[in-house]
Enzyme design. Sequence first.
Site, PDB file in Angstrom:
ATOM      1  N   ASN A   1     -15.053  26.679  -1.681  1.00  8.02           N
ATOM      2  CA  ASN A   1     -14.433  25.703  -0.771  1.00  8.02           C
ATOM      3  C   ASN A   1     -13.377  24.849  -1.466  1.00  8.02           C
ATOM      4  OD1 ASN A   1     -17.739  25.302   0.361  1.00  8.02           O
ATOM      5  ND2 ASN A   1     -16.138  26.249   1.596  1.00  8.02           N
TER       6      ASN A   1
ATOM      7  N   HIS B   1     -16.652  32.190   2.224  1.00  4.57           N
ATOM      8  CA  HIS B   1     -15.233  31.834   2.334  1.00  4.57           C
ATOM      9  C   HIS B   1     -14.392  32.462   1.223  1.00  4.57           C
ATOM     10  CE1 HIS B   1     -15.738  29.120   5.676  1.00  4.57           C
ATOM     11  NE2 HIS B   1     -16.648  28.414   5.029  1.00  4.57           N
TER      12      HIS B   1
END
Length: 264
Positions: A40, A68
Amino acid sequence: MKVLFIGDIVGNTGRKALKATLPHLKSKYNPHIIIANGENAASGRGITAKIAREFFEMGIHGLTMGNHTWDNKEIFDFIDDEPRMVRPANFPEGTPGTGHTIIRAGGKELALINLMGRTFLPAIDDPFRAADELVSALSKKHKCILVDFHAEATSEKIAMGWHLDGRASLVVGTHTHVQSNDDTILPQGTAYLTDAGMVGSREGILGMERTAVLRKFTTQLPVRFQVCEGKWQFHGCVVDIDEATGHARKLEKIRLMEDEWIME
């Protein structure tokens, strides 16, 4: 061997917190190896080569990722050339990057594995099978093994802890951004923590700006999430590993707040 593990670093606020605290943490704990979750780090989604370099220059020795991993497309330009960064090992065969590596620092060696859960997350290969294969292979040469299990469901994380008890030195969860209070040494010697927490804004919602998240929940309309710039918090843990056995001797959570922390 002492290993410092740092929870999900969220955006610029998380990077600011890391820069403020890491020198003090290194002085207090004297870790041989420092690992952080960086999925992140770039505006809350993915990571860039520049940010990864900044982390390594600060003294982080290895980076783990998660769901992610691919959000910042720049990662495709450097992930295959960066042996200090791992993405979930149970991504399908042929995916760029690697799911495990050996971190060498401070005169020590640590086998690092990244896995991702399947409950409430996108479809992916079996993390338990991947764990078995990797731990079995790595344990032939390495006693000390750290597993970052990036997963949503508490039950799935706890199951992985028990599944690897006695075979991994530390099984630590990431992804929820909320530090859990179940740090323990399991019966066969594996240190376990359901979630390490995050390094990011404590004034947002999981590190993101509150207004957009609240609008999403109250209207169900599409919104654009942005990293919250409020005061930060730092979450992580330190594990002391017996190098002769690979078993953990001690696990300690770390929880620091901007303007409130004092490093002894």
